[in-house]
Scaffold this motif. Structure first.
Motif, PDB file in Angstrom:
ATOM      1  N   MET B 159      14.597   2.231  -9.708  1.00 32.44           N
ATOM      2  CA  MET B 159      14.080   0.920 -10.682  1.00 32.44           C
ATOM      3  C   MET B 159      13.640  -0.036  -9.669  1.00 32.44           C
ATOM      4  SD  MET B 159      17.235   0.900 -13.451  1.00 32.44           S
ATOM      5  CE  MET B 159      16.986  -0.634 -13.900  1.00 32.44           C
ATOM      6  N   LEU B 160      12.507  -0.458  -9.865  1.00 33.95           N
ATOM      7  CA  LEU B 160      11.552  -1.387  -8.993  1.00 33.95           C
ATOM      8  C   LEU B 160      11.050  -2.828  -9.624  1.00 33.95           C
ATOM      9  CD1 LEU B 160       9.366   1.656  -7.747  1.00 33.95           C
ATOM     10  CD2 LEU B 160      10.970   0.496  -6.309  1.00 33.95           C
ATOM     11  N   ASP B 161      11.544  -3.677  -9.049  1.00 30.99           N
ATOM     12  CA  ASP B 161      11.135  -4.877  -9.545  1.00 30.99           C
ATOM     13  C   ASP B 161      10.067  -5.482  -8.846  1.00 30.99           C
ATOM     14  OD1 ASP B 161      11.077  -7.511 -10.890  1.00 30.99           O
ATOM     15  OD2 ASP B 161      13.214  -7.921 -10.554  1.00 30.99           O
ATOM     16  N   GLU B 162       8.818  -5.584  -9.410  1.00 31.32           N
ATOM     17  CA  GLU B 162       7.613  -5.904  -8.834  1.00 31.32           C
ATOM     18  C   GLU B 162       7.555  -5.499  -7.372  1.00 31.32           C
ATOM     19  OE1 GLU B 162       6.334  -9.797  -9.813  1.00 31.32           O
ATOM     20  OE2 GLU B 162       7.129  -9.801 -11.714  1.00 31.32           O
ATOM     21  N   PRO B 163       7.350  -4.267  -7.259  1.00 34.86           N
ATOM     22  CA  PRO B 163       7.505  -3.951  -5.608  1.00 34.86           C
ATOM     23  C   PRO B 163       6.085  -4.312  -5.155  1.00 34.86           C
ATOM     24  CG  PRO B 163       6.761  -2.050  -7.112  1.00 34.86           C
ATOM     25  CD  PRO B 163       7.406  -3.046  -7.998  1.00 34.86           C
ATOM     26  N   THR B 164       5.024  -4.676  -5.743  1.00 29.78           N
ATOM     27  CA  THR B 164       4.044  -4.988  -5.041  1.00 29.78           C
ATOM     28  C   THR B 164       3.426  -6.514  -4.816  1.00 29.78           C
ATOM     29  OG1 THR B 164       2.592  -5.012  -6.785  1.00 29.78           O
ATOM     30  CG2 THR B 164       2.711  -2.835  -5.723  1.00 29.78           C
ATOM     31  N   ALA B 165       4.788  -7.301  -5.322  1.00 30.18           N
ATOM     32  CA  ALA B 165       4.507  -8.695  -5.446  1.00 30.18           C
ATOM     33  C   ALA B 165       4.398  -9.217  -3.771  1.00 30.18           C
ATOM     34  CB  ALA B 165       5.815  -9.209  -5.892  1.00 30.18           C
ATOM     35  N   GLY B 166       3.299  -9.888  -3.613  1.00 30.70           N
ATOM     36  CA  GLY B 166       2.918 -10.604  -2.322  1.00 30.70           C
ATOM     37  C   GLY B 166       2.438  -9.470  -1.346  1.00 30.70           C
ATOM     38  N   VAL B 167       1.743  -8.262  -1.772  1.00 31.04           N
ATOM     39  CA  VAL B 167       1.270  -7.455  -0.484  1.00 31.04           C
ATOM     40  C   VAL B 167      -0.157  -7.360  -0.956  1.00 31.04           C
ATOM     41  CG1 VAL B 167       3.516  -6.172  -0.260  1.00 31.04           C
ATOM     42  CG2 VAL B 167       1.751  -5.291  -1.750  1.00 31.04           C
ATOM     43  N   SER B 168      -0.828  -6.982  -0.108  1.00 30.86           N
ATOM     44  CA  SER B 168      -2.490  -6.974  -0.100  1.00 30.86           C
ATOM     45  C   SER B 168      -2.721  -5.739  -1.037  1.00 30.86           C
ATOM     46  CB  SER B 168      -3.013  -6.661   1.272  1.00 30.86           C
ATOM     47  OG  SER B 168      -2.725  -5.425   1.777  1.00 30.86           O
ATOM     48  N   PRO B 169      -4.008  -5.828  -1.525  1.00 31.73           N
ATOM     49  CA  PRO B 169      -4.353  -4.559  -2.512  1.00 31.73           C
ATOM     50  C   PRO B 169      -4.304  -3.271  -1.885  1.00 31.73           C
ATOM     51  CG  PRO B 169      -5.870  -6.439  -2.649  1.00 31.73           C
ATOM     52  CD  PRO B 169      -4.879  -6.561  -1.532  1.00 31.73           C
ATOM     53  N   ILE B 170      -4.635  -3.241  -0.434  1.00 31.51           N
ATOM     54  CA  ILE B 170      -4.661  -1.797   0.240  1.00 31.51           C
ATOM     55  C   ILE B 170      -3.195  -1.414  -0.024  1.00 31.51           C
ATOM     56  CG2 ILE B 170      -5.315  -0.574   2.286  1.00 31.51           C
ATOM     57  CD1 ILE B 170      -7.323  -3.003   2.564  1.00 31.51           C
ATOM     58  N   VAL B 171      -2.452  -2.208   0.706  1.00 29.67           N
ATOM     59  CA  VAL B 171      -0.868  -1.805   0.809  1.00 29.67           C
ATOM     60  C   VAL B 171      -0.251  -1.428  -0.772  1.00 29.67           C
ATOM     61  CG1 VAL B 171       1.263  -2.672   1.280  1.00 29.67           C
ATOM     62  CG2 VAL B 171      -0.545  -3.432   2.587  1.00 29.67           C
ATOM     63  N   MET B 172      -0.983  -2.256  -1.766  1.00 24.07           N
ATOM     64  CA  MET B 172      -0.527  -1.997  -2.868  1.00 24.07           C
ATOM     65  C   MET B 172      -0.780  -0.490  -3.478  1.00 24.07           C
ATOM     66  SD  MET B 172      -1.327  -4.085  -6.497  1.00 24.07           S
ATOM     67  CE  MET B 172      -2.770  -3.358  -6.697  1.00 24.07           C
ATOM     68  N   ASP B 173      -1.997  -0.143  -3.256  1.00 28.07           N
ATOM     69  CA  ASP B 173      -2.430   1.036  -3.648  1.00 28.07           C
ATOM     70  C   ASP B 173      -1.577   2.254  -2.944  1.00 28.07           C
ATOM     71  OD1 ASP B 173      -4.265   0.159  -5.252  1.00 28.07           O
ATOM     72  OD2 ASP B 173      -5.924   0.536  -3.627  1.00 28.07           O
ATOM     73  N   GLU B 174      -1.362   2.000  -1.707  1.00 25.46           N
ATOM     74  CA  GLU B 174      -0.602   2.818  -0.740  1.00 25.46           C
ATOM     75  C   GLU B 174       0.811   3.189  -1.569  1.00 25.46           C
ATOM     76  OE1 GLU B 174      -1.182   3.723   2.802  1.00 25.46           O
ATOM     77  OE2 GLU B 174       0.783   4.544   2.845  1.00 25.46           O
ATOM     78  N   LEU B 175       1.473   1.640  -1.765  1.00 24.41           N
ATOM     79  CA  LEU B 175       2.802   1.920  -2.196  1.00 24.41           C
ATOM     80  C   LEU B 175       2.648   2.731  -3.744  1.00 24.41           C
ATOM     81  CD1 LEU B 175       4.410  -1.590  -1.986  1.00 24.41           C
ATOM     82  CD2 LEU B 175       5.258   0.490  -1.337  1.00 24.41           C
ATOM     83  N   PHE B 176       1.786   2.512  -4.505  1.00 23.89           N
ATOM     84  CA  PHE B 176       1.607   3.275  -5.827  1.00 23.89           C
ATOM     85  C   PHE B 176       1.613   4.521  -5.477  1.00 23.89           C
ATOM     86  CE2 PHE B 176       0.134  -0.547  -8.374  1.00 23.89           C
ATOM     87  CZ  PHE B 176       1.402  -0.837  -8.798  1.00 23.89           C
ATOM     88  N   ASP B 177       0.721   5.094  -4.715  1.00 22.90           N
ATOM     89  CA  ASP B 177       0.632   6.471  -4.233  1.00 22.90           C
ATOM     90  C   ASP B 177       2.118   7.115  -3.709  1.00 22.90           C
ATOM     91  OD1 ASP B 177      -1.997   6.597  -4.537  1.00 22.90           O
ATOM     92  OD2 ASP B 177      -2.404   6.385  -2.308  1.00 22.90           O
ATOM     93  N   ARG B 178       2.618   6.338  -3.118  1.00 24.66           N
ATOM     94  CA  ARG B 178       4.240   6.662  -2.574  1.00 24.66           C
ATOM     95  C   ARG B 178       5.044   6.859  -3.992  1.00 24.66           C
ATOM     96  NH1 ARG B 178       1.702   8.175   0.180  1.00 24.66           N
ATOM     97  NH2 ARG B 178       1.161   7.526   2.007  1.00 24.66           N
ATOM     98  N   ILE B 179       4.935   5.960  -5.014  1.00 21.81           N
ATOM     99  CA  ILE B 179       5.869   6.006  -6.040  1.00 21.81           C
ATOM    100  C   ILE B 179       5.408   7.237  -6.921  1.00 21.81           C
ATOM    101  CG2 ILE B 179       6.245   4.768  -8.139  1.00 21.81           C
ATOM    102  CD1 ILE B 179       5.852   2.019  -6.605  1.00 21.81           C
TER     103      ILE B 179
END
Lengths: 336, 236, 432
Positions: B159-179
């Motif tokens: 369970m992830l509570d807003e995992p991309t809060a406060g990170v840059s869009p590139i990092v966000m995409d990267e995180l989503f890929d990992r998820i």
């Protein structure tokens, strides 16, 4: 040879006493800083915890001496130390159960906990005075000197003696070992790491399945051990008097705050900073300076910055400077 | 069809005062990604915390793999196979990356070096920085540490509570890929997201919450295609 | 009858019983002690009860009040002023100027190594200059008739003036300490005040030129209109009164003096209560409590929390200073050795918490009750222990137990404090 004499005098009157005192303060400050980091309050009862542990150790020492059990050149108190630690650990664990646990569950503010610790201080102070009284107690035995001033003079041909008291050597070595064990425990063991995790982020530690009660208990036991060791070493080096131990609260807290409350490394650095400042400010430098300067420039006064009666003013002054200019301390403790 | 793997059904409750959730239902299937979106104050994080047991439910049940876990504490739910990554304060800042992962595995008595290896494979940067204090890492790397820590228990649900809060869009995409990668290993993902559009794109299931109740529930793609959802919640 | 009135009556009965069973002289002595402590407790209550500030330096502020008595009431030592007065004043001025210059320098100069070096040079230079001017003056002053004076003496003014001046001295110290420690973590104030109290006592013990240090200052004056016992015993009217009412003039004079003191303390106490009750119910008091209950919210509303805290910290400390001055003028002697943190700081805290923090009447009740307990145990403890151990054989153990009675009260107070905190944290008379 005068530079060497100056150096000998400096080592004898400033460096070695400062080193021993610094080690004692560092151990005391470590206890305070650990309690602060894990239980999140300033424990005003720490000085009296030290006094209690020392008292038990003294009683056991006397008992050992009475049955002829000694440690040879080492002070008998070192043999008695484990008993002092055990008794103090039991006392603080019981105190936690009866007193502090309730406030922890309530999530009481740090100030309330400080006041509660003041009550605990009263009780411990009363217990200590009840059992051992208010007077000076001397319990040091074993070898008086590692190096005596006379031997040093004979061996080096210097006019200045350099003495290393047995208690000073014992202090520095014991403190070094204690700190090494503590840091190994905190850095390498699972329980030690869980304590650091708890200090870092309590909620996440709970989420990770770390048992808070266990962390708190281990912390108290460690604090009791540190307090007892610090108290016994101080008592061996100087003497044991309950009120002195209460007064040690000030330099100990100053050390912990200078290093950054909650930061163990900072507590050690702070202990030495406070101790050396205190010794250097209250030492009469005339002797050292006379050796260094040419005879016609010899100073008239004692060259003492402050009288020894003001030694606590030194800790206080440093404390104020730190509060003014870097409230989180040199090593960045917890600022909240 | 059998019950979903994890379901919080008809949850009603709040933090003591007035109810925040009103009969809200959130579920996730095995190996799928479910995303909770909605406007500010809709109770997204609260719904997630309710599933994790961080607030007391007045009504409703939480079931994991057919077992009712409504009465369990968050810690007990971790032991049952749930992993939780809080939105903030989700790492141990003064401890090294490796120690953070070790603390994640605190409840495990077996050898967890294999799991740690898998996490280093998933987030290679963490392997490079494993002896560095986690607090010194960048925002995105810290989130990776946080996710890695939660994965150390080998949870069945993450369970992830807003995992991309406060990170840059590139990092966000990267995180989503990992998820997505994590979900492919069979772990169910339940997450709250503010970046609704991007999150729904990777979601198998999307929940749009409004005022603590379900407003729309559908697959991610269907929600993205729904004109009303687009207009009200995705900014057109 | 209200509960609070009953509580006060109960404490009154304790004093009545003390008077009847022991002696009225003793009862009045304890009562005066309790009343002075009540003023101190009111000061602490302003800081803690109104604002949530934890001051562990009560002893220091009380001692400053005591110092004020010596500085106001003793006659100046002309010889000492001639040889060293100027030097000491100049030295102190240099010290203050150095600190002020340091503060200005720190603010004006840009951050960096230059600033640190300049600061160091200024402080070292200032300190050297201070010692160079100050030390010879002190030596000269302390050489003047050291067995009787050896200090600069005071202003030779009426003792009564020292009461407000004690408050001013304490307020000054509170300003300095509050400036540094307020606005930081709450426990920092506790540690800083603990420190300043120790320093104040160290200064009073060691600076003989100031008030003779541990050689103590005997006060030959009493605050108007308190008479001396010996004068009373020779006073025709008083002796006449004694014979008509049938009391012993020696004890009677002692009791009469205590009664006069009591009346004076009551006036001060009443004044402090009246003022602080008014303050508490004024917009200022409501704001104070709002800040105490939710500092963040108050800050968000634009209140300068630190400045308000400083205000109330200074006020509370001033009240403690006044009480300290009263105590010393009543004792007739300034002995820095008697200032013990357990007695002057922590005892007052127990009074406030037992009585009811945030409530002025609670603080007064707590002071009377705990003050009574403290002194009655001191008076009766050894006796009591003597009875308990009556059956025991004479020996070191019995002697130790009888000796230990005085330590029992620390233990008892600690237990009382913990019990109240745990089971009745709002105290005997809770805040309204």
């Amino acid at each position: 040879m005068d530079i060497l004499n100056a150096l000998a005098a400096f080592l004898n009157f400033v460096f070695i006493p400062g080193l021993a005192y610094g080690a004692q303060l560092a151990l005391g400050a470590l206890g305070v800083t650990l309690i602060y980091g894990i239980l999140r309050f300033s424990n005003f009862a720490h000085g009296d915890t030290m006094a209690f542990g020392t008292m038990v150790t003294i009683f056991v020492t006397w008992f050992f001496q009475s049955i002829g059990l000694t440690a040879g050149v080492l002070p008998t108190a070192l043999l008695a130390l484990p008993f002092g630690i055990a008794a103090t650990a039991l006392l603080v664990l019981a105190t936690d159960k009866v007193v502090y646990q309730f406030y922890r569950r309530q999530k009481a503010t740090p100030t309330i906990l400080v006041i509660v610790s003041m009550g605990v201080m009263f009780v411990m102070n009363g217990i200590v005075r009840l059992f051992i009284g208010v007077d000076d107690q001397n319990f040091a035995d074993g070898g008086r000197f590692l190096i005596s001033a006379g031997d040093f003079k004979a061996a080096t041909g210097l006019a200045e003696g350099l003495a290393i008291k047995g208690s000073q050597a014992v202090t520095v070595i014991t403190a070094g070992l204690t700190v090494a064990v503590l840091f190994w425990f905190l850095q390498k063991t699972r329980t030690g790491k869980s304590m650091r995790a708890f200090a870092d982020n309590e909620d996440l530690a709970l989420l990770s399945g770390i048992n808070p009660d266990r962390v708190v208990q281990v912390t108290w036991v460690i604090a009791a051990a540190l307090a007892t060791i610090a108290g016994v070493l101080y008592g061996l080096d100087k003497s044991f008097r309950p009120f002195t131990y209460f007064q040690l609260l000030l330099p100990i807290f100053a050390a912990a705050i200078v290093g950054g409350l909650g930061n163990p490394l900072g507590a050690i650095a702070g202990g030495f900073i406070i101790a050396f400042s205190e010794v250097m400010v209250t030492y009469a430098w005339k002797k050292v300076v006379t050796y260094v300067l040419p005879a016609d420039m010899a100073p008239d006064g004692l060259l003492q910055l402050m009288g020894t009666d003001y030694k606590y003013a030194v800790s206080f002054g440093i404390l104020i400077l730190v509060l003014l200019f870097m409230p989180t301390g040199i090593f960045k403790g917890k600022a909240y | 069809m059998a019950d979903p793997f994890l379901i919080g059904s008809a949850m009603t409750g709040g933090y003591g005062g007035a109810d925040i959730l009103h009969g809200c239902t959130i579920a996730v299937e095995k190996g799928e990604i479910a995303v909770i979106v909605g406007p500010n104050g809709a109770g997204k994080s609260t719904a997630m915390k309710a599933v994790f047991g961080m607030l007391k439910l007045r009504e409703g049940h939480v079931t994991l793999d057919g077992e009712d876990i409504t009465r369990l504490s968050p810690q007990a739910r971790v032991a049952k196979g749930m992993g939780f990554v809080p939105q903030t304060h989700n790492i141990f800042p003064s401890m090294t990356v490796e120690e953070n992962l070790e603390m994640g595995a605190f409840i495990r008595d077996d050898d967890f070096s294999g799991t740690m290896g898998q996490i280093y494979d998933l987030f290679p940067i963490l392997k490079d920085k494993r002896h560095q204090p986690a607090g010194e890492l960048s925002g995105g790397q810290r989130q990776q540490v946080a996710v890695g820590r939660a994965l150390m228990t080998r949870p069945k649900v993450l369970m992830l509570d807003e995992p991309t809060a406060g990170v840059s869009p590139i990092v966000m995409d990267e995180l989503f890929d990992r998820i997505i990668e994590i979900a492919r290993t069979g772990i169910s993902i339940l997450m709250v997201e503010q970046n609704a559009r991007q999150a729904l794109e990777i979601a198998d299931k999307g929940y749009v919450l409004v005022q603590g109740a379900n407003r729309f529930t559908d697959t991610g793609q269907a929600l993205l295609a729904d004109p009303e959802v687009r207009r009200s919640f995705l900014g057109g | 009858m209200s509960k609070n009135l009953k509580l006060f009556l109960g404490v009154g009965l304790l004093f009545l019983a003390t008077g009847l069973l022991l002696s009225w002289n003793q009862a009045l002595f304890i009562l005066n002690f309790g009343l002075v402590s009540a003023i101190m407790a009111l000061g602490v209550n302003m800081q803690w009860g109104y604002a949530g500030l934890f001051n562990t330096g009560v002893m220091g502020f009380a001692a400053l009040g005591g110092l004020a008595v010596a500085l106001v009431a003793t006659p100046p030592v002309g010889e000492a002023w001639r040889v060293g007065g100027f030097g000491i004043l100049l030295g102190l001025a240099i010290g203050v100027a150095t600190v002020a210059a340091g503060v200005a320098l720190w603010r004006r100069m840009p951050k960096g190594r230059n600033r640190a070096l300049a600061m160091l040079a200024l402080l070292v230079g200032g300190f050297m200059l201070f010692r160079w001017v100050f030390d010879p003056a002190v030596t000269a002053v302390e050489a003047i008739n050291p067995s009787v004076t050896g200090n600069l003496g005071g202003l030779g003014l009426p003792v009564l003036l020292a009461w407000p001046l004690g408050g001013v001295l304490a307020a000054g110290a509170a300003w300095a300490i509050g400036k540094t420690a307020l606005g930081l973590r709450s426990d920092y104030l506790a540690i800083a005040t603990l420190g300043i109290a120790e320093i104040i006592i160290a200064v009073m013990k060691n600076e003989d030129w100031l008030a003779r240090g541990v050689k103590m200052v005997n006060l030959k004056e009493r605050p108007w209109p308190v008479p001396f016992e010996v004068n009373l015993q020779q006073n025709e009217t008083f002796l006449g009164l004694a014979s008509t009412l049938g009391f012993d003039p020696v004890t009677g004079s002692s009791i009469f003096v205590k009664l006069v003191y009591m009346a004076m303390i009551l006036v001060v106490l009443g004044l402090v209560i009246w003022l602080s009750e008014r303050a508490l119910n004024s917009p200022w008091g409501r704001m104070m409590r709002a800040i105490r209950d939710n500092e963040d919210a108050a800050r968000a509303m634009g209140k300068d929390v630190t400045a308000r805290h400083l205000q109330v910290f200074i006020l509370g400390s001033a009240v403690i200073g006044v009480a300290g001055a009263i105590l010393t003028s009543m004792d007739g002697i300034l002995n820095p050795g008697t200032y013990q943190p357990l007695r002057f700081t922590f005892l007052i805290w127990v009074m406030v918490i037992v009585g009811g923090s945030g409530n002025n009447w609670g603080a007064v009740l707590g002071a009377m009750l705990i003050g009574w307990l403290w002194l009655i145990v001191e008076a009766l403890g050894p006796q009591l222990m003597g009875w308990i151990t009556a059956g025991m054989a004479e020996g070191p153990l019995k002697a130790h137990l009888v000796d230990s009675a005085q330590h029992m009260r620390l233990l008892t107070l600690g237990v009382i404090l913990l019990l109240v905190l745990r089971f009745s944290p709002r105290g005997l008379i809770p805040e309204k």
